[in-house]
Scaffold this motif. Sequence first.
Motif, PDB file in Angstrom:
ATOM      1  N   HIS A   1      47.393  32.504  42.433  1.00 57.82           N
ATOM      2  CA  HIS A   1      48.646  33.268  42.228  1.00 57.82           C
ATOM      3  C   HIS A   1      49.902  33.810  42.760  1.00 57.82           C
ATOM      4  O   HIS A   1      48.646  35.133  43.776  1.00 57.82           O
TER       5      HIS A   1
ATOM      6  N   ASP B   1      43.417  39.625  45.371  1.00 55.83           N
ATOM      7  CA  ASP B   1      44.002  39.286  43.900  1.00 55.83           C
ATOM      8  C   ASP B   1      45.971  39.714  43.782  1.00 55.83           C
ATOM      9  O   ASP B   1      46.405  39.930  43.184  1.00 55.83           O
ATOM     10  N   ASP B   2      46.041  37.814  44.616  1.00 54.18           N
ATOM     11  CA  ASP B   2      45.183  36.656  44.957  1.00 54.18           C
ATOM     12  C   ASP B   2      46.043  36.201  45.974  1.00 54.18           C
ATOM     13  O   ASP B   2      45.902  35.343  46.222  1.00 54.18           O
TER      14      ASP B   2
ATOM     15  N   GLU C   1      50.152  34.288  36.427  1.00 49.79           N
ATOM     16  CA  GLU C   1      48.635  34.818  35.637  1.00 49.79           C
ATOM     17  C   GLU C   1      48.598  35.952  35.219  1.00 49.79           C
ATOM     18  O   GLU C   1      47.745  36.130  34.323  1.00 49.79           O
ATOM     19  N   GLU C   2      48.791  37.149  35.711  1.00 54.75           N
ATOM     20  CA  GLU C   2      48.816  38.021  35.034  1.00 54.75           C
ATOM     21  C   GLU C   2      48.799  38.761  33.725  1.00 54.75           C
ATOM     22  O   GLU C   2      48.934  39.529  33.413  1.00 54.75           O
TER      23      GLU C   2
ATOM     24  N   ASP D   1      39.336  33.282  42.725  1.00 55.82           N
ATOM     25  CA  ASP D   1      40.674  34.352  42.144  1.00 55.82           C
ATOM     26  C   ASP D   1      39.123  35.298  41.508  1.00 55.82           C
ATOM     27  O   ASP D   1      40.114  35.936  40.156  1.00 55.82           O
TER      28      ASP D   1
HETATM   29 ZN   LIG Z   1      44.092  37.171  40.047  1.00 52.78          ZN
END
Ligand SMILES: [Zn+2]
Length: 445
Positions: free
Chosen positions: A77, A108-109, A142-143, A166
């Motif tokens: 991501h 990340d990431d 994603e977050e 990840d």
């Molecule tokens: Zn991540």
Amino acid sequence: MDFYKTILNYKDDILKNLDELMQIPSIASDGTNNAEKSLDYVLDLAKSMGFTTRKIGNIAGHAEYGYGEELSAVLTHTDVVPCGEGWDFPPYKLTRKDGMLYGRGIADDKGSAIIALYCLKAIKDSGLIGKRRLRVIFGCAEEIGMLDMKEYFKQEQIPDMSFTPDSEYGICNVEKGILQLCIKDKNKNNSIISEFSSGEVVNAVPDKAIATINKHIPDINYNGCNNTVEYINNKTKLIFNGIASHSCMLENGLNSAAHLIKCLSYKISSNENHKLLSFINDFIGLELYGDTMGIKCSDNISGDLTLNVGYVKINNNESKVGIDIRYPVKYNGDEIFRKIKSNAEKYNLTTEITSHLKPLYIDENKYIISLLNKSYKTVMGSDAKLYSTGGGTYARTLHNNGVAFGPVFQGENSRMHNSNECLNEEKFFLHAQICCEAMKNMFCD
Ligand SMILES: [Zn+2]
């Protein structure tokens, strides 16, 4: 020469593109289109390398190479969490210093995203003939709950095998269930606690808690947690300072809210206390494993259930507490919810589920596990250990066809989601070699 070492030929380009990607402050929840810009950046880069690409809505996309019915994929991501405070380096760019790489997203990431794309390029440039198509899939939400992959897989094929770099090495084949609840008191309270405030999010241990009590309380003398007391008119204001931590690593934190609630239970009578706080004190207290709540459980695959009080808000308008539970894979999250709900009803409180991610468990005999282990061993010379996490990754969206694998090595503190996010440069390129070997094997084996 070992194939995986060819990724090192792209080192300068990787660092240059990574710096450009990190300069986009791609926070998915901030109301700008920066997250989408970060996605466009990697898709444009992929196009310039000669790959076919596809963008799904404004939150996901992929670059693809090869032919065949079957599909392998690496998922990464490009969105990040906000940088927060306390940085010694500019957060939104890549800084190389003393063998380290710093900047938001390095671990990340975004680092993994650029590396995976260059591994695809290394495979293409080498002229290797594959048995199936190979994709690098990018999401940029994603977050904020992984909506990106939910959308992506509505339109796109689920890969036959895949991994998401990840998390950490070795291979994470077990992810606990994540159940997040909000418990509210909708009734009128006669409590002398006029205000209680702690935590912003449910998935972190709150490091600060503040309560205002409409009464003079002398001699606080509470030892479990750092605290200060202020007296204003006839009121007492208590400020507790604990230690923040992610909800999947409760043991590293010190919950300021739980301690302040405990302290209050000693200092005021139960009919002066707030219903919601009495409930937390009586059923949770300082416990991390749900003992008194009656939900304590554990299995040999994923370990203990953990329970975190993430936030507590009591004021004129609302009274609520957010609870984050990470439960072992062999247990049922709905039953855990029913148990808590029935306990809360005894105090006239309402409970609702705000998010529920079911557990993930991939049998260790599955092909993807041996393939990744072989890839790791080729580069590192030793086996990749299987492990379980309380965290959540894209692996949950892969219908048991994928796991989390890298990029951070055990014992390395990447300061993910914190200031000065970093990786050791040598280890970063060690990850690049493992990723390259694994992608080659997913393509050809
Ligand atoms: Zn991540």
